[in-house]
Scaffold this active site. Structure first.
Site, PDB file in Angstrom:
ATOM      1  N   PHE A 169       0.873  -1.181   0.000  1.00 10.40           N
ATOM      2  CA  PHE A 169       0.000   0.000   0.000  1.00 10.40           C
ATOM      3  C   PHE A 169       0.910   1.230   0.000  1.00 10.40           C
ATOM      4  CE2 PHE A 169      -4.113  -1.798   2.150  1.00 10.40           C
ATOM      5  CZ  PHE A 169      -4.153  -2.805   1.197  1.00 10.40           C
ATOM      6  N   GLU A 170       1.090   1.853  -1.147  1.00 11.83           N
ATOM      7  CA  GLU A 170       2.063   2.937  -1.275  1.00 11.83           C
ATOM      8  C   GLU A 170       1.445   4.324  -1.190  1.00 11.83           C
ATOM      9  OE1 GLU A 170       4.746   2.335  -4.572  1.00 11.83           O
ATOM     10  OE2 GLU A 170       4.671   0.159  -4.332  1.00 11.83           O
TER      11      GLU A 170
END
Length: 363
Positions: A169-170
């Protein structure tokens, strides 16, 4: 007459044969549930138009690596489910990250790759989960929400066929730092201790104020932390290496202090990027269109379907930075100097094929 008919039949057979060789491959309908790879990451030799002549030989020369092959305890490689043809079983990889299942706009897990589609040749296989929107990530991280609960259950279910699950999850919003950490803690508990659990984190020199990716906290809940030591320079910025050695040295110094040695994986980029000194594509103001036409000496405007259009030829200077086997090994040797022997590669298909001759597994 028979000779004439025979000649015509032979000609038809020849034409049909020629057409069969030249006809385009059938188009594959896109699966909208699959995550799309960014265009800047998708240009390979196979994607370029075929030339009418033999492939030209390069005029440049690359450095040849020196010394011994790199010996890794763990070698992690990413494989795109949409580009399986770029992966060959038997590469020196202990762990393969199958990229990726995606969270859609409803908070549902979609595009889960079937574990049976990839032969890892004995390497562990990890299912990667991505969420590519800040607003969507905020939506699915809300504590106590039914969306979050269902997503956690769906991740556990999707990961059942795999050796491990990886969260990538960037785009976690700053205010959701705590919610992200509890999400990881919940998933760790639900997966159980036998299932590998890894998390990707962006490059850091130090912990930021209200850091969304606090290395120490994240490491507490997972088996491995994958430090994405790349994107020092990106497509929207100034030209430069995707990762430089000095930049990676600083990242490593911080990672070593924050993540236990057993859990630390240093990520290495196999790709490159290019920049142009002039951008010719875009939407224009009327004044802007007139300025660019004047600057390039456009003399003729054509009205096509009553809409004006113009053409001009521009000379564009392109600067490109890329990684070959020599530069990738320099990253590896840098991390070896820090006594790090777990490294990962983004991604299989981008690499100089000679790389794999220089990576050995030392369990």
């Amino acid at each position: 007459m028979k000779k004439c008919i025979s000649f015509l039949l032979a000609l038809l057979v020849l034409l049909n044969s020629s057409f069969a060789k030249k006809k385009a491959k059938p188009k594959v309908k896109p699966n909208n549930d699959l995550p799309a790879e960014e265009i800047e990451f998708s240009i390979s030799a196979d994607d370029l138009p075929d030339g009418k002549t033999a492939e030209p030989l390069p005029l440049y020369t690359l450095k040849t690596p020196l010394g011994e092959p790199v010996k890794l305890r763990e070698s992690w490689g990413y494989v795109m489910q949409t580009r399986l043809g770029e992966y060959t079983p038997g590469l020196p990889l202990t762990d393969i990250c199958f990229f990726a299942a995606e969270v859609n706009c409803y908070g549902e897990l979609v595009g889960v790759p079937a574990r049976s589609k990839i032969n890892t040749n004995g390497a562990r296989c990890h299912l990667v989960i991505v969420c590519d929107s800040k607003s969507l990530t905020h939506f699915v991280l809300q504590p106590g929400s039914e969306v979050r609960k269902k997503l956690l259950r769906d991740i556990v279910k999707a990961g059942a066929a795999y050796d491990g699950v990886q969260i990538d999850f960037e785009l976690v919003p700053a205010r959701d730092r705590g919610h992200f950490i509890t999400f990881l803690a919940d998933l760790r508990y639900m997966l159980g201790q036998k299932k590998w659990f890894t998390v990707c984190v962006p490059a850091r020199f130090k912990q930021l104020t209200e850091d969304v990716y606090p290395y120490k906290d994240i490491a507490r809940y997972c088996d491995r932390v994958f430090v994405m030591a790349y994107d020092e320079h990106w497509s929207g910025g100034t030209p430069g290496p995707v990762a430089s050695l000095d930049w990676c040295r600083k990242i490593t110094e911080y990672a070593k202090k924050s993540i236990p040695e057993k859990k630390l994986i240093m990520g290495i980029p196999l790709y490159g990027r290019s920049w142009a000194n002039e951008t010719t594509a875009g939407a224009w103001y009327f004044s802007g269109a007139n300025r660019i036409m004047t600057e390039h000496g456009v003399e003729k405007i054509e009205y096509d379907g009553e809409i004006p259009k113009f053409k001009y030829t521009a000379n564009v200077e392109v600067t490109g930075w890329f990684n070959d086997v020599y530069s990738v090994l320099e990253f590896c040797r840098l991390y070896e100097s820090f006594d790090i022997h777990k490294m990962g590669f983004w991604r299989v298909g981008f690499e100089d094929p000679a790389l794999w001759d220089w990576i050995k597994i030392n369990r």
